[in-house]
Scaffold this motif. Structure first.
Motif, PDB file in Angstrom:
ATOM      1  N   TYR A  12      14.695  28.180  -7.177  1.00 22.13           N
ATOM      2  CA  TYR A  12      13.456  28.148  -7.947  1.00 22.13           C
ATOM      3  C   TYR A  12      13.071  26.693  -8.230  1.00 22.13           C
ATOM      4  O   TYR A  12      13.932  25.877  -8.572  1.00 22.13           O
ATOM      5  N   PRO A  13      11.806  26.339  -8.140  1.00 23.88           N
ATOM      6  CA  PRO A  13      11.402  24.976  -8.512  1.00 23.88           C
ATOM      7  C   PRO A  13      11.728  24.651  -9.974  1.00 23.88           C
ATOM      8  O   PRO A  13      12.225  23.572 -10.288  1.00 23.88           O
ATOM      9  N   ARG A  14      11.438  25.620 -10.865  1.00 24.16           N
ATOM     10  CA  ARG A  14      11.713  25.418 -12.287  1.00 24.16           C
ATOM     11  C   ARG A  14      12.250  26.708 -12.884  1.00 24.16           C
ATOM     12  O   ARG A  14      11.727  27.801 -12.622  1.00 24.16           O
ATOM     13  N   SER A  38      18.165  26.364  -8.984  1.00 23.45           N
ATOM     14  CA  SER A  38      16.881  25.799  -9.391  1.00 23.45           C
ATOM     15  C   SER A  38      16.841  24.304  -9.130  1.00 23.45           C
ATOM     16  O   SER A  38      17.873  23.625  -9.157  1.00 23.45           O
ATOM     17  N   ALA A  39      15.640  23.794  -8.912  1.00 23.61           N
ATOM     18  CA  ALA A  39      15.470  22.355  -8.748  1.00 23.61           C
ATOM     19  C   ALA A  39      15.453  21.661 -10.107  1.00 23.61           C
ATOM     20  O   ALA A  39      15.864  20.501 -10.226  1.00 23.61           O
ATOM     21  N   GLN A  40      14.991  22.379 -11.130  1.00 24.01           N
ATOM     22  CA  GLN A  40      14.908  21.814 -12.466  1.00 24.01           C
ATOM     23  C   GLN A  40      15.127  22.919 -13.488  1.00 24.01           C
ATOM     24  O   GLN A  40      14.603  24.027 -13.329  1.00 24.01           O
ATOM     25  N   GLN A 105       9.753  29.791 -12.879  1.00 24.68           N
ATOM     26  CA  GLN A 105       9.743  30.977 -12.018  1.00 24.68           C
ATOM     27  C   GLN A 105      10.795  32.001 -12.437  1.00 24.68           C
ATOM     28  O   GLN A 105      10.730  33.154 -12.031  1.00 24.68           O
TER      29      GLN A 105
END
Length: 490
Positions: A12-14, A38-40, A105
């Motif tokens: 997930y990006p966030r 997740s990226a963040q 997300q």
């Protein structure tokens, strides 16, 4: 509620990680999953108004313990490059709203097995799904949960010993620390979302007073809080662990770990504790590991037999003819029973929010088998006063004492409070610590001071009926009444 133990190839990006009864940023299953998927990752803790507003005592040590632990967690996350958003709100509404504001997300968290928590999480998951966001919950505060330990026929256990044997077999089946190894969250802290001005700037951690609560004697007792407090308590226990089995039943001795409140709020990883006890493999360490198995067992019971909340596990005992004498209950609550070991134990919980496990059994047996008061009355009292209150363990312990629960022992197990006192506090050290009126009572009378001759009572400054109450019931009479109560229902 959706629950996932798997990873995804499309991070997930966030995401948002929701701390609850897992107040640590190391070896945290749900946080690890959020960071690796997740990226963040943003982090949040909610002082849930739904829970806090229902608490009758606004000077509650548990709320202060949580507040101190959340403050430390926030500092630790900032030092790791992230932050902790802290809200005072109704979690069911606050989490979906925050997820939308941050445009994440997915929301990650760790499982909670209490019925009200399951309802809350279902509501949050439904609201998130309506926004097109995922909700993932992971096992963290149990070693084995849900259906992981079942009988050979696939049925849940209802007796502890066979459950324990199956639990230990599963722990050992890989011949390594497979089930108790740590989740290396620290390897992924660089994915923690940095503080953001406005919404996520949390210098204004709500004070206890702003939430309607007052300071207590928590820090002066003292009870160490947070992750550092948990490690401090555990480090002090480690040299004593090998003697645990021999010393655990004596309340005047530092025989137990004193980690129960940290286990309750997750300031230390249960995997870390179980791994060290399992690897140590001494008689004492195995005895202490057994207590962690009990903890899982009561989660197991709550999951598979949810009727235990408010009802007898053994349904035939649901309608026992309890006497429920309000004056006797008040005497029990206020440490005025006339039985020193009972009254000292009740003073301990009133003054500190802690009660030694042996004493919990003694006072629970006394309430149900001597005063013939419904176990649910005592369960509610403990729920209001214990720092380490946990629904599953509290319910299981009370039903064990009342012989209405999942226990192989029959109803005629009735603790004699004087014999228990003589056996586990022989010199009366614990009694004298919490009952100063008995400080000068000779040791031969300390367990049953009403047996002192009147002259000795005066010399000890403890006249029964004046300086210390006479027993509110007589053991032999109470025992016969308890046996008759249960015999009616077989």
């Amino acid at each position: 509620m959706t629950s996932s133990q798997s990873t995804t190839s499309n991070p997930y990006p966030r995401s948002l990680f929701w701390f609850r009864r897992d107040l640590r940023h190391t070896d945290n299953a749900g946080l690890y999953r959020a960071l690796t998927q997740s990226a963040q990752v943003h982090c949040v803790f909610v002082f849930d108004k739904t829970i806090l507003d229902a608490l009758p005592n606004k000077a509650d040590r548990r709320v202060e313990f949580i507040w101190e632990s959340v403050r430390e967690l926030q500092t630790a996350l900032r030092e790791a490059g992230g932050d902790l958003i802290v809200l005072h709100a109704h979690a069911e509404q606050a989490i979906p709203a925050l997820a939308a504001s941050l445009d994440v997300q997915a929301v990650f968290t760790n499982e909670d097995y209490e019925p009200s928590a399951l309802v809350r999480d279902d509501s949050v998951a439904t609201a998130l799904a309506a926004q097109g966001r995922a909700f993932h919950a992971f096992k963290d505060h149990a070693i084995f949960a849900a259906d992981e330990v079942m009988s050979k026929t696939g049925q849940p256990y209802s007796v502890f010993t066979p459950y324990k044997n199956a639990w230990l077999r599963k722990l050992n089946e890989h011949g390594s620390d497979f089930y108790v190894r740590a989740y290396p969250c620290e390897n992924y802290w660089h994915k923690l979302a940095a503080p953001t001005k406005g919404l996520a700037q949390t210098d204004d951690l709500p004070s206890l007073e702003a939430m309607g609560f007052a300071r207590t004697n928590l820090l002066s007792i003292p009870i160490p809080t947070g992750m550092r407090g948990a490690l401090q308590v555990f480090d002090e226990f480690m040299p004593r662990m090998d003697r645990y089995f021999d010393q655990r039943n004596f309340p005047a001795v530092r025989g137990v770990s004193y980690l129960s409140v940290h286990n309750r709020f997750g300031t230390i990883s249960p995997r870390y504790l179980a791994r060290l006890a399992w690897q140590r493999n001494t008689h004492g360490a195995s005895g202490w590991l057994n207590e962690l198995v009990w903890r899982d067992f009561y989660f197991h019971i709550l999951t598979h037999y949810p009727h235990v909340v408010g009802h007898a596990f053994k349904r035939k005992y649901e309608n026992l003819a309890w006497e429920n004498d309000a004056e006797k209950f008040a005497a029990w609550c206020e440490a005025r029973t006339g039985y020193p070991i009972v009254d000292a134990a009740m003073q301990q919980i009133l003054q500190t929010g802690f009660m030694h496990n042996r004493l919990r059994m003694i006072v629970a047996s006394f309430l149900t088998k001597h005063l013939l008061i419904d176990w649910r009355w005592g369960e509610r009292f403990f729920a209001e006063h214990l720092n380490d209150f946990d629904l599953a363990a509290n319910n299981g312990g009370w039903q064990w004492a009342a012989s209405t629960g999942c226990d192989a022992q029959p109803y005629f197990r009735i603790f004699n409070p004087v014999m228990q006192s003589e056996k586990f506090d022989a010199e009366g050290k614990f009694i004298r610590r919490y009952l100063p009126a008995l400080e000068k009572v000779p040791s031969k009378f300390i367990h049953a001071p009403w047996t002192m001759p009147s002259l000795e009572q005066k010399l000890a400054g403890c006249v029964i009926g004046t300086d210390y109450p006479a027993p509110i019931v007589e053991h032999a009479v109470a025992r016969e009444k308890a046996l008759a109560l249960f015999k009616v229902l077989g």
